[in-house]
Design an enzyme around this catalytic site. Structure first.
Site: not given
Ligand code: SAJ
Length: 400
Positions: A200, A254
């Site tokens: 991720k 993010c």
């Protein structure tokens, strides 16, 4: 089931699950968020989410509560920011794991969806779960399944994206994969917790490094007096080259954060990732320098910023480089600032009024195009001949 954290990932996920027939208890620390959701409304911005939440609350399949309740499946969807010195801040993950201990029962599944540094599930979360007296991997199933949804397209991506699940043990991985396969249409890939954690992070760091490359090229072209958009367009005609778009910087919660989690895990081994962060973080300052350079030619010029959100066609201001640029300009006594943001009702900058596009084009001396919203895409250079223009997003250039 029980979803901890009703933010940008947790609330859409809870709403989607409630819509496909689960009974979902959503947990959040903030009373105002619980009240808003239980009234069938939402506190975040995401297309079509309001209707989904309204329907699920009305049907009784989604309710917001202050504390976790016993459930077969728990999803932890809390934020994982960085500290000012770029270290991972895992306080919310820790607090969520502690909060669900009293609700755990033998056989339940606990899934961490929050983005975390490698090793977090095994070294931080598992011991907290074990403090319940239930052994993770034997009495309860524990896994990481990182969220990968794109703000602005979350409802589709929650269901359609491929998923990576990595359990503490193979049995945990299997149980977690079965959960996602029960509602997700994308392939569910199985691995270890640590691989899931790092993959991720790798996705977002990959994007950050590639955006930094485009931004560095924009810096080079500015120095050499070349059109970066033409350079990129032509370079991208090569079959194995696909340069991304330069811009005023990288926003959101993010892509500007997650690369630091890799850097923190291996500081000596990440010069590229760390340099990319620096290049992207310096972009707002580059844009400001260009604007100030033009502004210095006029006496208290009128400057209009087009777009304030962190990317096009959303109304999300989180860590927006456009907002950063506009705030800095608003604080400059040598100019007068207005902002055009079709996604907002009020200006988030008290000194800079929100105006319409037509008014901005009529009044401004300098136009700063910070976000390529759909509403601006009809603009052509010959509409703007009376203005000085700074266009870091290439709205007026041939886009690659
Ligand atoms: N940006 C550029 N140039 C580009 C592409 C993006 O400057 O060519 C900027 C955008 O303007 C924005 C920022 O980068 O400021 C990030 O935007 P984004 O659309 O690339 O990504 P996010 O932050 O909205 O969502 C990302 C997604 N990750 C990837 O695409 C690898 C999403 O799938 C993740 O789930 C999400 O981060 C997350 O939560 O981790």
């Amino acid at each position: 089931m029980c979803v901890l954290g009703l933010g940008y990932v947790g609330l859409p996920t809870a709403a989607v699950l409630a819509t496909v027939g689960r009974r979902v208890a959503g947990v959040d620390l903030r009373r105002d968020i619980l009240d808003t959701i239980n009234a069938g409304r939402i506190h975040i911005v995401e297309p079509e989410l309001d209707a989904l939440v309204r329907a699920a609350v009305a049907a009784g399949t989604l309710r917001a509560v202050a504390d976790p309740v016993p459930a077969a499946t728990f999803l932890i969807c809390v934020p994982t920011p960085i500290t000012p010195d770029h270290s991972p801040d895992l306080r919310h993950v820790e607090a969520a794991a502690h909060a669900l201990v009293p609700a755990l029962r033998p056989g339940c599944l606990v899934v961490l969806e929050s983005t975390v540094p490698p090793g977090t599930l095994r070294e931080l979360v598992a011991p907290i779960i074990a403090s319940s007296g239930l052994v993770p991997g034997r009495d309860v199933f524990l896994a990481h399944a990182p969220e990968r949804v794109l703000p602005g397209a979350v409802l589709r991506e929650v269901v359609e994206n491929e998923r990576i699940v990595g359990g503490l043990t193979d049995a945990c991985t299997l149980r977690c994969a079965e959960f996602y396969e029960s509602f997700a249409r994308g392939t569910v890939h199985r691995s270890s917790a640590e691989v899931a954690e790092l993959s991720k992070l790798a996705e977002n760091a990959f994007r950050d490094v590639n955006i930094a490359f485009a931004n560095e090229l924009a810096n080079v072209c500015a120095r050499l007096g070349l059109d970066v958009w033409e350079v990129i367009r032509l370079a991208n005609r090569h079959p194995r080259v696909q340069i991304l778009r330069p811009g005023p910087g990288v926003g959101g919660h993010c892509i500007a954060v997650d690369p630091w989690f890799i850097a923190a895990a291996a500081p000596q081994d990440t010069p590229l990732i760390q340099a990319a962060r620096q290049v992207n973080d310096q972009r707002p300052e580059r844009v400001l320098t260009q604007v100030r350079h033009l502004a210095a030619r006029l006496r208290r010029p009128k400057v209009a910023c087009l777009g304030l959100t962190y990317k096009p066609d959303i109304d999300d201001l989180r860590e927006s480089p456009a907002l950063h640029v506009a705030r800095a300009l608003a604080a400059d006594p040598e100019l007068e600032l207005s902002v055009v943001e079709p996604h907002l009702q009020r200006s988030p900058i008290p000194e800079a009024p929100l105006v319409g596009l037509t008014q901005a084009l009529a009044d401004a001396d300098i136009l700063v195009i910070l976000v390529a919203h759909r509403q601006f895409r009809h603009l052509r250079p010959d509409h703007l001949l009376h203005l000085m223009v700074v266009d870091p997003v290439g709205l007026l250039s041939a886009r690659p």
